[in-house]
Motif scaffolding. Sequence first.
Motif, PDB file in Angstrom:
ATOM      1  N   ALA A  55      -8.075   8.036  -4.657  1.00 11.48           N
ATOM      2  CA  ALA A  55      -7.250   6.877  -5.012  1.00 11.48           C
ATOM      3  C   ALA A  55      -7.421   5.774  -3.973  1.00 11.48           C
ATOM      4  CB  ALA A  55      -5.786   7.284  -5.131  1.00 11.48           C
ATOM      5  N   GLY A  56      -7.500   6.156  -2.704  1.00 12.28           N
ATOM      6  CA  GLY A  56      -7.690   5.170  -1.641  1.00 12.28           C
ATOM      7  C   GLY A  56      -9.032   4.463  -1.756  1.00 12.28           C
ATOM      8  N   THR A 114       0.062  10.420   1.746  1.00 17.31           N
ATOM      9  CA  THR A 114       0.409  11.623   0.987  1.00 17.31           C
ATOM     10  C   THR A 114       1.352  12.486   1.806  1.00 17.31           C
ATOM     11  OG1 THR A 114      -1.746  11.586  -0.106  1.00 17.31           O
ATOM     12  CG2 THR A 114      -0.492  13.638  -0.247  1.00 17.31           C
ATOM     13  N   PHE A 131       0.373   4.117  -2.811  1.00 14.17           N
ATOM     14  CA  PHE A 131       0.097   5.493  -2.422  1.00 14.17           C
ATOM     15  C   PHE A 131       1.281   6.424  -2.633  1.00 14.17           C
ATOM     16  CE2 PHE A 131      -3.390   3.479   0.117  1.00 14.17           C
ATOM     17  CZ  PHE A 131      -4.408   3.984  -0.673  1.00 14.17           C
ATOM     18  N   TRP A 159       0.822  -1.213   0.000  1.00 12.34           N
ATOM     19  CA  TRP A 159       0.000   0.000   0.000  1.00 12.34           C
ATOM     20  C   TRP A 159       0.857   1.265   0.000  1.00 12.34           C
ATOM     21  CZ3 TRP A 159      -4.358  -0.488  -2.011  1.00 12.34           C
ATOM     22  CH2 TRP A 159      -5.093  -1.650  -1.849  1.00 12.34           C
ATOM     23  N   ASN A 174      -6.061  12.475  -2.933  1.00 10.44           N
ATOM     24  CA  ASN A 174      -5.570  11.100  -2.863  1.00 10.44           C
ATOM     25  C   ASN A 174      -6.570  10.176  -2.166  1.00 10.44           C
ATOM     26  OD1 ASN A 174      -3.477   9.447  -3.775  1.00 10.44           O
ATOM     27  ND2 ASN A 174      -2.528   9.381  -1.761  1.00 10.44           N
ATOM     28  N   ILE A 175      -7.503  10.741  -1.432  1.00  9.19           N
ATOM     29  CA  ILE A 175      -8.563   9.925  -0.832  1.00  9.19           C
ATOM     30  C   ILE A 175      -9.319   9.192  -1.927  1.00  9.19           C
ATOM     31  CG2 ILE A 175     -10.785  10.034   0.370  1.00  9.19           C
ATOM     32  CD1 ILE A 175      -9.532  12.206   2.170  1.00  9.19           C
ATOM     33  N   THR A 224      -5.574   6.001   5.307  1.00  6.13           N
ATOM     34  CA  THR A 224      -4.299   5.561   4.753  1.00  6.13           C
ATOM     35  C   THR A 224      -3.869   6.422   3.583  1.00  6.13           C
ATOM     36  OG1 THR A 224      -4.753   3.299   5.444  1.00  6.13           O
ATOM     37  CG2 THR A 224      -3.078   3.583   3.755  1.00  6.13           C
ATOM     38  N   SER A 225      -4.777   6.685   2.658  1.00  4.41           N
ATOM     39  CA  SER A 225      -4.415   7.491   1.491  1.00  4.41           C
ATOM     40  C   SER A 225      -4.036   8.903   1.905  1.00  4.41           C
ATOM     41  CB  SER A 225      -5.544   7.507   0.466  1.00  4.41           C
ATOM     42  OG  SER A 225      -6.753   7.942   1.042  1.00  4.41           O
ATOM     43  N   THR A 229       0.523   7.397  -6.303  1.00  6.86           N
ATOM     44  CA  THR A 229      -0.670   8.243  -6.408  1.00  6.86           C
ATOM     45  C   THR A 229      -0.417   9.584  -5.728  1.00  6.86           C
ATOM     46  OG1 THR A 229      -1.722   7.305  -4.423  1.00  6.86           O
ATOM     47  CG2 THR A 229      -2.274   6.297  -6.565  1.00  6.86           C
ATOM     48  N   SER A 230       0.352   9.588  -4.651  1.00  5.06           N
ATOM     49  CA  SER A 230       0.687  10.834  -3.958  1.00  5.06           C
ATOM     50  C   SER A 230       1.564  11.734  -4.812  1.00  5.06           C
ATOM     51  CB  SER A 230       1.385  10.555  -2.629  1.00  5.06           C
ATOM     52  OG  SER A 230       0.529   9.881  -1.743  1.00  5.06           O
ATOM     53  N   SER A 274      -9.205   3.135   4.222  1.00  2.95           N
ATOM     54  CA  SER A 274      -8.755   3.625   2.915  1.00  2.95           C
ATOM     55  C   SER A 274      -8.599   5.134   2.914  1.00  2.95           C
ATOM     56  CB  SER A 274      -9.743   3.218   1.821  1.00  2.95           C
ATOM     57  OG  SER A 274      -9.838   1.834   1.730  1.00  2.95           O
TER      58      SER A 274
END
Length: 174
Positions: free
Chosen positions: A152-153, A117, A28, A24, A149-150, A112-113, A31-32, A109
């Motif tokens: 993406a999570g 970041t 992330f 993860w 980024n949420i 974490t996302s 994605t971050s 999710s």
Amino acid sequence: MYSTKNKNPEPPGVVIWVMVTLLWGTVFFYTSVFMLRFATVLLGQGVFNPSRSVQFHVYGIHAVVLVVFALAAMLVKNMAEPGGQKQIQRWKSISEGKGEKLFISFAGSIATSFFFTGLTALTFLFSAGNLGFSVSLTYPVVLTAALFNIGAGLAASLIVGFVFLIAKVGRKKA
């Protein structure tokens, strides 16, 4: 993980903690990077446009940070809840079909996302001097990127949820 065949299930060990965190954390991280770049342009603040080479080198540092984070999280979790009974009960509930149906850990999710970041931004900021590249991130840029980024999570949670549905994980046994 929890097995319905195992009468005395055990909480995850070091390998599981590290592997899941690396999985993860890697998702992330990338994605971050995308969201930090997007937020920098959107808000017109800061400097964040790392090349692939820089991203690769920073990820090497980030992976070490992730392993340390996984070990620290495991230690704190084991001190807070020796034996991991809540986690084992959650696995049991999922295997009995009582878990979330579409999202896998919806709140997790989001948290974490958002968290990763910030961790990615900090890794870039602390690595810049050692690796010789320029980065400047403002609080609004990091916050905006974390909020984006949420998405993406949640997407990752949905994908895992669909995989679980297709694989019939968590369905009640006949």
